[in-house]
Design a protein around this motif. Structure first.
Motif, mmCIF file in Angstrom:
data_model
loop_
_atom_site.group_PDB
_atom_site.id
_atom_site.type_symbol
_atom_site.label_atom_id
_atom_site.label_comp_id
_atom_site.label_asym_id
_atom_site.label_seq_id
_atom_site.Cartn_x
_atom_site.Cartn_y
_atom_site.Cartn_z
ATOM 1 N N LYS A 3 1.089 -1.108 -0.079
ATOM 2 C CA LYS A 3 -0.007 -0.169 0.029
ATOM 3 C C LYS A 3 0.755 1.239 0.150
ATOM 4 O O LYS A 3 0.445 2.195 -0.801
ATOM 5 C CB LYS A 3 -1.346 0.049 1.506
ATOM 6 C CG LYS A 3 -1.841 1.244 1.459
ATOM 7 C CD LYS A 3 -2.665 1.174 2.481
ATOM 8 C CE LYS A 3 -3.468 2.550 2.370
ATOM 9 N NZ LYS A 3 -4.296 2.171 3.915
ATOM 10 N N GLN A 4 1.978 1.074 0.727
ATOM 11 C CA GLN A 4 3.148 2.699 0.561
ATOM 12 C C GLN A 4 3.846 2.565 -0.466
ATOM 13 O O GLN A 4 3.476 3.667 -0.878
ATOM 14 C CB GLN A 4 4.170 2.252 2.231
ATOM 15 C CG GLN A 4 4.446 3.398 2.032
ATOM 16 C CD GLN A 4 3.226 4.293 2.636
ATOM 17 O OE1 GLN A 4 3.048 4.516 3.283
ATOM 18 N NE2 GLN A 4 3.915 6.031 2.276
ATOM 19 N N GLU A 5 3.652 1.691 -1.014
ATOM 20 C CA GLU A 5 4.838 1.971 -2.739
ATOM 21 C C GLU A 5 3.628 2.287 -3.324
ATOM 22 O O GLU A 5 4.317 3.231 -4.545
ATOM 23 C CB GLU A 5 5.169 0.379 -3.350
ATOM 24 C CG GLU A 5 6.364 0.275 -2.329
ATOM 25 C CD GLU A 5 6.268 -1.504 -2.373
ATOM 26 O OE1 GLU A 5 7.854 -1.843 -1.964
ATOM 27 O OE2 GLU A 5 5.639 -2.060 -3.087
ATOM 28 N N ASP A 8 3.105 6.241 -2.437
ATOM 29 C CA ASP A 8 4.064 6.886 -3.187
ATOM 30 C C ASP A 8 4.249 6.512 -5.219
ATOM 31 O O ASP A 8 4.576 8.191 -5.122
ATOM 32 C CB ASP A 8 5.358 5.873 -2.485
ATOM 33 C CG ASP A 8 5.692 6.106 -1.112
ATOM 34 O OD1 ASP A 8 4.399 7.351 -0.673
ATOM 35 O OD2 ASP A 8 6.564 5.473 -1.044
ATOM 36 N N LYS A 18 1.778 13.140 -0.484
ATOM 37 C CA LYS A 18 1.165 11.920 0.027
ATOM 38 C C LYS A 18 0.168 11.283 1.130
ATOM 39 O O LYS A 18 -0.760 10.512 1.226
ATOM 40 C CB LYS A 18 2.921 11.007 0.763
ATOM 41 C CG LYS A 18 4.094 11.568 -0.272
ATOM 42 C CD LYS A 18 5.180 10.336 -0.216
ATOM 43 C CE LYS A 18 5.536 10.012 -0.314
ATOM 44 N NZ LYS A 18 6.789 9.521 0.359
ATOM 45 N N GLY A 22 -2.803 8.812 0.013
ATOM 46 C CA GLY A 22 -3.361 7.446 0.538
ATOM 47 C C GLY A 22 -4.388 8.394 1.154
ATOM 48 O O GLY A 22 -5.086 6.506 1.548
#
Length: 69
Positions: A3-5, A8, A18, A22
Motif C-alpha cells: 500500500k505504501q508503494e 508513493d 502523500k 493515502g
C-alpha cells in the motif's frame, strides 16, 4: 507492491501530497469493502473484480496428533 508503494507512486504521478493520496486510496478501499460486504460485486475493467464466494466446509486436523478438529 504494498500500500505504501502505491501511495508513493500515485503521489509522484499526480503531483499530490502523500497524505491526500493515502486518504483517497483508503476511501477507495473502504468503498470496495462496503460494497462487497453488502453482497455486491465490484468490477473494474482492466484492474480486477471483487466479490464474496462460498467455500465448502473442510475438516481440520491437529498436526501433532492427526486428530480431526
Amino acid at each position: 507492491m504494498n500500500k505504501q508503494e502505491l501511495v508513493d507512486g500515485d503521489a509522484v504521478a499526480t503531483g499530490a501530497n502523500k497524505a491526500a493520496t493515502g486518504e483517497a486510496i483508503d476511501a477507495f478501499i473502504c468503498a470496495v469493502m462496503t460494497a462487497v460486504r453488502k453482497g455486491d460485486t465490484v468490477q473494474l475493467i482492466g484492474f480486477g473484480s471483487f466479490s464474496t464466494g462460498a467455500r465448502a466446509a473442510r475438516v481440520g486436523r491437529n498436526s501433532a496428533t492427526g486428530a480431526e478438529v
